[in-house]
Motif scaffolding. Structure first.
Motif, PDB file in Angstrom:
ATOM      1  N   VAL A  43       0.849  -1.188   0.000  1.00  0.00           N
ATOM      2  CA  VAL A  43       0.000   0.000   0.000  1.00  0.00           C
ATOM      3  C   VAL A  43       0.891   1.247   0.000  1.00  0.00           C
ATOM      4  O   VAL A  43       1.623   1.471   0.973  1.00  0.00           O
ATOM      5  CB  VAL A  43      -0.919   0.030   1.230  1.00  0.00           C
ATOM      6  CG1 VAL A  43      -1.764   1.306   1.231  1.00  0.00           C
ATOM      7  CG2 VAL A  43      -1.817  -1.209   1.274  1.00  0.00           C
ATOM      8  N   PRO A  44       0.882   2.046  -1.061  1.00  0.00           N
ATOM      9  CA  PRO A  44       1.661   3.294  -1.052  1.00  0.00           C
ATOM     10  C   PRO A  44       1.101   4.229   0.005  1.00  0.00           C
ATOM     11  O   PRO A  44      -0.097   4.511   0.012  1.00  0.00           O
ATOM     12  CB  PRO A  44       1.465   3.846  -2.469  1.00  0.00           C
ATOM     13  CG  PRO A  44       0.181   3.239  -2.952  1.00  0.00           C
ATOM     14  CD  PRO A  44       0.074   1.892  -2.292  1.00  0.00           C
ATOM     15  N   HIS A  45       1.948   4.713   0.892  1.00  0.00           N
ATOM     16  CA  HIS A  45       1.407   5.420   2.049  1.00  0.00           C
ATOM     17  C   HIS A  45       2.340   6.479   2.609  1.00  0.00           C
ATOM     18  O   HIS A  45       3.535   6.471   2.347  1.00  0.00           O
ATOM     19  CB  HIS A  45       1.074   4.422   3.161  1.00  0.00           C
ATOM     20  CG  HIS A  45       2.285   3.728   3.735  1.00  0.00           C
ATOM     21  ND1 HIS A  45       2.864   2.639   3.111  1.00  0.00           N
ATOM     22  CD2 HIS A  45       3.036   3.953   4.862  1.00  0.00           C
ATOM     23  CE1 HIS A  45       3.904   2.226   3.816  1.00  0.00           C
ATOM     24  NE2 HIS A  45       4.025   3.019   4.885  1.00  0.00           N
ATOM     25  N   GLU A  46       1.742   7.371   3.366  1.00  0.00           N
ATOM     26  CA  GLU A  46       2.458   8.269   4.245  1.00  0.00           C
ATOM     27  C   GLU A  46       1.734   8.256   5.585  1.00  0.00           C
ATOM     28  O   GLU A  46       0.518   8.007   5.644  1.00  0.00           O
ATOM     29  CB  GLU A  46       2.512   9.690   3.680  1.00  0.00           C
ATOM     30  CG  GLU A  46       1.160  10.365   3.553  1.00  0.00           C
ATOM     31  CD  GLU A  46       1.256  11.831   3.139  1.00  0.00           C
ATOM     32  OE1 GLU A  46       2.367  12.334   2.934  1.00  0.00           O
ATOM     33  OE2 GLU A  46       0.178  12.476   3.030  1.00  0.00           O
ATOM     34  N   ILE A  47       2.481   8.505   6.650  1.00  0.00           N
ATOM     35  CA  ILE A  47       1.912   8.494   7.999  1.00  0.00           C
ATOM     36  C   ILE A  47       2.100   9.879   8.580  1.00  0.00           C
ATOM     37  O   ILE A  47       3.226  10.293   8.881  1.00  0.00           O
ATOM     38  CB  ILE A  47       2.588   7.424   8.878  1.00  0.00           C
ATOM     39  CG1 ILE A  47       2.457   6.036   8.232  1.00  0.00           C
ATOM     40  CG2 ILE A  47       1.972   7.423  10.277  1.00  0.00           C
ATOM     41  CD1 ILE A  47       3.268   4.947   8.930  1.00  0.00           C
TER      42      ILE A  47
END
Length: 254
Positions: A43-47
């Protein structure tokens, strides 16, 4: 037509918004477990973790963690504090076309974040989790809070005539256009947890519900003060109820 094409091509980036206030005991494990789960699920993501005026080592720990998790984006809420205000800061800083709001205390299951992503990619505008449907689970929920929760959610189901039975839970997923379509966000505290889903429903966005798991925090102190929130929740509910019945569709999805 362009909107249909975008949905067929899917989403590109998931932004997970995590408001945090004095969470030094769990913020590292929350971010690390979330990152590992999303990485394993491709899952391409940023937090986006929003420090909401912490007085402990939360901010310092986030700075250290950023060194080996480049997807982590720590930001500070430099204005007035409050859960809703912190979430709004995170939403403003997020770059994703999909967004999940998640608690910092590991009460929400990281695996459910990946499931939210999958459901949004099926074309839904919003994905709401329910701890109180078949397949859902609550672990170590304080009895008084559980009773008040079920009463509040029953009230919302009757008031808005919706089948959603866990509106008050913050842990939900939205496409970016839903967040933009629900602005301005006016709830400064935990009442944002009902403002966002109810606005999305009233304004005509498509949604679905999936079962999720919730576990009571194992470290730190709960930030929700029930005795302070009753009137604030009621204000937001009546505000959106008035919009539903008297705005003549001025704010509905076009």
């Amino acid at each position: 037509m362009s909107d249909e094409i975008d949905r067929q091509q899917g989403l590109h980036l998931l932004s997970v918004i995590i408001p945090a206030q004095d969470e030094e005991g769990c913020i590292c494990s929350t971010v690390e477990h979330l990152h590992v789960e999303l990485h394993l699920r491709n899952v391409p993501h940023e937090i986006v973790v929003v420090d909401d005026g912490s007085t402990d080592r939360t901010w310092d720990l986030l700075q250290e963690l950023k060194g080996h998790i480049p997807q982590l984006k720590p930001v500070k809420n430099l204005d007035s504090h409050g859960f809703g205000r912190a979430v709004a800061v995170g939403l403003d800083q997020a770059c994703g076309d999909a967004m999940v709001i998640m608690m910092a205390d590991e009460s929400d299951d990281c695996r459910d974040v990946a499931r939210y992503w999958e459901e949004l990619n099926k074309g839904f505008d919003c994905v709401f989790g329910s701890r109180f449907m078949k397949g859902g689970e609550v672990i170590d929920y304080p009895l008084i809070k559980l009773i008040l929760n079920r009463m509040a959610n029953l009230f919302l189901r009757l008031l808005f005539r919706v089948r959603l039975n866990d509106t008050t839970n913050a842990f939900k997923a939205y496409r970016r256009e839903v967040i933009d379509g629900c602005r301005p966000l006016i709830a400064p505290h935990f009442n944002l947890t009902v403002e966002l889903p109810l606005k999305a429903i009233v304004r005509g966005y498509g949604w679905t519900v999936i079962p999720i798991t919730w576990r009571n925090r194992r470290t730190g102190i709960a930030k929700l003060k029930i005795k302070e929130m009753g009137s604030r929740y009621l204000f937001i509910c009546l505000y959106i109820w008035l919009e539903k019945h008297f705005s003549r569709g001025d704010y509905r999805k076009q």
